[in-house]
Design a protein around this motif. Structure first.
Motif, mmCIF file in Angstrom:
data_model
loop_
_atom_site.group_PDB
_atom_site.id
_atom_site.type_symbol
_atom_site.label_atom_id
_atom_site.label_comp_id
_atom_site.label_asym_id
_atom_site.label_seq_id
_atom_site.Cartn_x
_atom_site.Cartn_y
_atom_site.Cartn_z
ATOM 1 N N MET A 3 0.891 -1.180 0.021
ATOM 2 C CA MET A 3 -0.082 -0.015 -0.017
ATOM 3 C C MET A 3 0.739 1.195 -0.041
ATOM 4 O O MET A 3 1.912 1.308 0.769
ATOM 5 N N PRO A 4 0.491 2.238 -0.704
ATOM 6 C CA PRO A 4 1.208 3.685 -0.611
ATOM 7 C C PRO A 4 1.041 4.078 0.555
ATOM 8 O O PRO A 4 0.044 4.060 1.106
ATOM 9 N N ALA A 5 1.892 4.582 0.845
ATOM 10 C CA ALA A 5 2.300 5.595 2.067
ATOM 11 C C ALA A 5 1.340 6.998 1.875
ATOM 12 O O ALA A 5 1.172 7.656 0.997
ATOM 13 N N ARG A 6 0.569 7.280 3.064
ATOM 14 C CA ARG A 6 -0.477 8.187 3.019
ATOM 15 C C ARG A 6 0.424 9.384 3.521
ATOM 16 O O ARG A 6 0.949 9.305 4.530
ATOM 17 N N SER A 7 0.100 10.591 2.886
ATOM 18 C CA SER A 7 0.793 11.711 3.534
ATOM 19 C C SER A 7 -0.398 12.556 3.756
ATOM 20 O O SER A 7 -1.429 12.751 3.361
ATOM 21 N N TYR A 8 -0.144 13.119 5.089
ATOM 22 C CA TYR A 8 -0.948 13.964 5.756
ATOM 23 C C TYR A 8 -0.731 15.596 5.705
ATOM 24 O O TYR A 8 0.524 15.828 6.181
ATOM 25 N N THR A 9 -1.340 16.199 4.964
ATOM 26 C CA THR A 9 -1.327 17.760 4.870
ATOM 27 C C THR A 9 -2.348 18.594 5.706
ATOM 28 O O THR A 9 -3.396 18.237 5.803
ATOM 29 N N ARG A 10 -1.648 19.443 6.573
ATOM 30 C CA ARG A 10 -2.515 20.372 7.317
ATOM 31 C C ARG A 10 -3.157 21.165 6.429
ATOM 32 O O ARG A 10 -2.522 22.071 5.756
ATOM 33 N N LYS A 11 -4.394 21.402 6.825
ATOM 34 C CA LYS A 11 -5.242 22.721 6.091
ATOM 35 C C LYS A 11 -4.539 24.030 6.594
ATOM 36 O O LYS A 11 -4.044 24.216 7.779
ATOM 37 N N LYS A 12 -4.306 24.919 5.583
ATOM 38 C CA LYS A 12 -3.788 26.005 5.852
ATOM 39 C C LYS A 12 -4.938 27.123 6.258
ATOM 40 O O LYS A 12 -5.995 26.952 5.746
ATOM 41 N N VAL A 13 -4.386 27.996 7.345
ATOM 42 C CA VAL A 13 -5.407 28.939 8.117
ATOM 43 C C VAL A 13 -5.009 30.177 7.526
ATOM 44 O O VAL A 13 -3.833 30.595 7.462
ATOM 45 N N CYS A 14 -5.963 31.191 7.219
ATOM 46 C CA CYS A 14 -5.655 32.406 6.966
ATOM 47 C C CYS A 14 -5.096 33.142 8.233
ATOM 48 O O CYS A 14 -5.886 33.293 9.190
ATOM 49 N N ARG A 15 -3.890 33.794 8.135
ATOM 50 C CA ARG A 15 -3.280 34.567 8.964
ATOM 51 C C ARG A 15 -4.086 35.768 9.404
ATOM 52 O O ARG A 15 -4.040 36.133 10.590
ATOM 53 N N PHE A 16 -4.563 36.470 8.526
ATOM 54 C CA PHE A 16 -5.487 37.548 8.993
ATOM 55 C C PHE A 16 -6.576 37.394 9.594
ATOM 56 O O PHE A 16 -7.208 37.899 10.639
ATOM 57 N N CYS A 17 -7.224 36.109 9.482
ATOM 58 C CA CYS A 17 -8.372 35.689 10.144
ATOM 59 C C CYS A 17 -8.024 35.435 11.644
ATOM 60 O O CYS A 17 -8.839 35.951 12.518
ATOM 61 N N THR A 18 -7.200 34.724 11.711
ATOM 62 C CA THR A 18 -6.689 34.066 12.916
ATOM 63 C C THR A 18 -6.158 35.059 14.041
ATOM 64 O O THR A 18 -6.396 35.155 15.365
ATOM 65 N N GLU A 19 -5.192 36.270 13.609
ATOM 66 C CA GLU A 19 -4.630 37.126 14.353
ATOM 67 C C GLU A 19 -5.448 38.257 14.308
ATOM 68 O O GLU A 19 -4.883 39.133 14.879
ATOM 69 N N LYS A 20 -6.277 38.185 13.661
ATOM 70 C CA LYS A 20 -7.519 39.561 13.534
ATOM 71 C C LYS A 20 -6.392 40.792 13.077
ATOM 72 O O LYS A 20 -6.404 41.813 13.593
ATOM 73 N N LEU A 21 -5.569 40.585 11.756
ATOM 74 C CA LEU A 21 -4.874 41.634 11.484
ATOM 75 C C LEU A 21 -5.520 42.296 10.449
ATOM 76 O O LEU A 21 -6.384 41.810 9.742
#
Length: 76
Positions: A3-21
């Motif tokens: 079985m091929p190895a599964r790669s896990y990619t983390r969902k990118k988060v908007c820097r402006f939304c999270t830090e309220k910039l």
């Protein structure tokens, strides 16, 4: 059959939304990270910004280019 190895990619988060910039064309240090070394705007799928903030970011970069904070293009 292996079985091929599964790669896990983390969902990118908007820097402006999270830090309220806010996005301001005069904030050169913050906006410069969204430009390539040739002066192109980094797309959403690479930078992780949401659609709303990507539109504001593109407008701020274009406004900053007109005021000469950023170059229109970098030559080799």
């Amino acid at each position: 059959m292996a079985m091929p190895a599964r790669s896990y990619t983390r969902k990118k988060v908007c820097r402006f939304c999270t830090e309220k910039l806010g996005i301001d064309y005069k904030d050169v240090n913050n906006i410069k990270s969204f430009l390539t070394e040739r002066g192109k705007i980094i797309p959403r799928r690479l930078s992780g910004t949401c659609a709303l903030h990507q539109r504001h970011l593109a407008a701020a970069i274009k406004q900053g280019r007109n005021v000469a904070f950023f170059a229109f293009s970098e030559e080799k």
